[in-house]
Scaffold this active site. Structure first.
Site, mmCIF file in Angstrom:
data_model
loop_
_atom_site.group_PDB
_atom_site.id
_atom_site.type_symbol
_atom_site.label_atom_id
_atom_site.label_comp_id
_atom_site.label_asym_id
_atom_site.label_seq_id
_atom_site.Cartn_x
_atom_site.Cartn_y
_atom_site.Cartn_z
ATOM 1 N N ASP A 67 38.089 29.816 41.135
ATOM 2 C CA ASP A 67 37.364 30.891 40.477
ATOM 3 C C ASP A 67 37.674 31.505 39.213
ATOM 4 O OD1 ASP A 67 39.535 32.084 41.302
ATOM 5 O OD2 ASP A 67 38.701 33.225 42.808
ATOM 6 N N HIS A 138 38.136 38.280 51.250
ATOM 7 C CA HIS A 138 37.445 37.127 50.286
ATOM 8 C C HIS A 138 38.397 36.135 50.209
ATOM 9 C CE1 HIS A 138 38.756 39.194 46.212
ATOM 10 N NE2 HIS A 138 39.733 38.173 46.585
HETATM 11 C C1 GLP Z 1 41.732 37.449 43.646
HETATM 12 C C2 GLP Z 1 41.394 35.848 43.559
HETATM 13 C C3 GLP Z 1 41.465 35.633 45.054
HETATM 14 C C4 GLP Z 1 42.883 35.880 45.527
HETATM 15 C C5 GLP Z 1 42.930 37.386 45.735
HETATM 16 C C6 GLP Z 1 44.204 37.910 46.171
HETATM 17 O O1 GLP Z 1 40.703 37.966 43.922
HETATM 18 N N1 GLP Z 1 40.102 35.685 43.231
HETATM 19 O O2 GLP Z 1 41.631 34.040 45.063
HETATM 20 O O3 GLP Z 1 43.509 35.257 46.848
HETATM 21 O O4 GLP Z 1 42.675 38.085 44.610
HETATM 22 O O5 GLP Z 1 45.223 38.024 45.313
HETATM 23 P P1 GLP Z 1 46.846 38.506 45.512
HETATM 24 O O6 GLP Z 1 47.283 37.163 45.929
HETATM 25 O O7 GLP Z 1 47.172 39.007 44.197
HETATM 26 O O8 GLP Z 1 46.709 39.488 46.603
#
Ligand code: GLP
Length: 234
Positions: A67, A138
């Site tokens: 993304d 998500h």
């Molecule tokens: C973002 C990304 C995701 C990711 C999520 C969790 O929103 N689009 O792909 O998995 O954050 O992030 P983190 O690993 O910092 O908790």
């Protein structure tokens, strides 16, 4: 879903890097699906270490990121472009032409999504997809909803995600409201998936991902239908 419980962030990072490394050693022209966020940072560090020790060669590897925020320039420090080059691509021998990240500064986001999906198909799909999970369940930026888009698409970010990701921006207003994300079908078509989750705030979504119930309100729960998912979780 194979569950690998781990006791530290460092162990999670090492195990994920080992899975990616084995994949590349077995298939040097592997197509990797990559994630951003805090979770996979340690894995990228481990992969860079393996490369520097001469144990990994990325010269034939192709990558597709999950993304990207819409409306940020590629050089913006919070863009996923910037993150990927800073934390990974600048430190390994991957070829520029093999790197794919949705272009968040595109003038035609819909066309960009179609092109992205076509590029993935052209190389025969993703061999190994690395995933993190959002606090709301998500994956990529596939936000909880009664309807999900199957393929790469433009998405309106949920308030929960905007709030969660505001920690990387000066304030809430600076967080982009839209993004381009691979769809759940794009992700589910990957031959193998590694999902990493670390920290107490991921407990709720992870319990739903392993509950046996599937709901589009928890997009990650769809992963239960895939037959080769490894969940690395504390
Ligand atoms: C973002 C990304 C995701 C990711 C999520 C969790 O929103 N689009 O792909 O998995 O954050 O992030 P983190 O690993 O910092 O908790």
């Amino acid at each position: 879903m194979k569950i690998k419980p781990i006791s530290s962030y460092s162990k999670m990072s090492k195990l994920a890097a080992k899975i990616v490394a084995e994949q590349i050693i077995n298939k040097p022209n592997t197509v990797l699906g990559l994630a951003t966020g805090g979770t996979p940072l340690g894995m990228y560090r481990e992969l860079v270490k393996l490369y520097k020790k001469g144990e990994l060669d990325f010269s034939k590897v192709t990558t597709f990121n999950l993304d990207e925020y819409l409306g940020l320039s590629l050089e913006h420090p919070q863009s996923y472009h910037y993150y990927m080059y800073e934390n990974f691509f600048n430190h390994v021998n991957i070829e520029e032409k093999n790197i794919h990240i949705p272009k968040g500064d595109t003038k035609d986001p819909v066309q960009e999504c179609l092109n992205y999906e076509r590029e993935i198909e052209k190389v025969g799909g993703i061999d190994l997809q690395v995933l993190g999970i959002g606090v709301n369940g998500h994956v990529g930026f596939n936000e909880p909803n009664i309807n999900l888009e199957a393929r790469t698409h433009v998405i309106q970010l949920s308030n929960e995600t905007i709030r969660a990701n505001s920690r990387f921006f000066k304030n809430l207003d600076k967080v982009p409201r839209k993004a381009i994300t691979m769809g759940m079908a794009t992700i589910m078509k990957s031959k193998k998936i590694v999902l990493m989750a670390w920290g107490i705030e991921k407990k709720k979504p992870i319990l739903k991902v392993t509950s046996g119930h599937i709901a589009t309100e928890v997009p990650a729960s769809l992963l239960q239908v895939h037959n080769d998912v490894i969940l690395i979780v504390d």
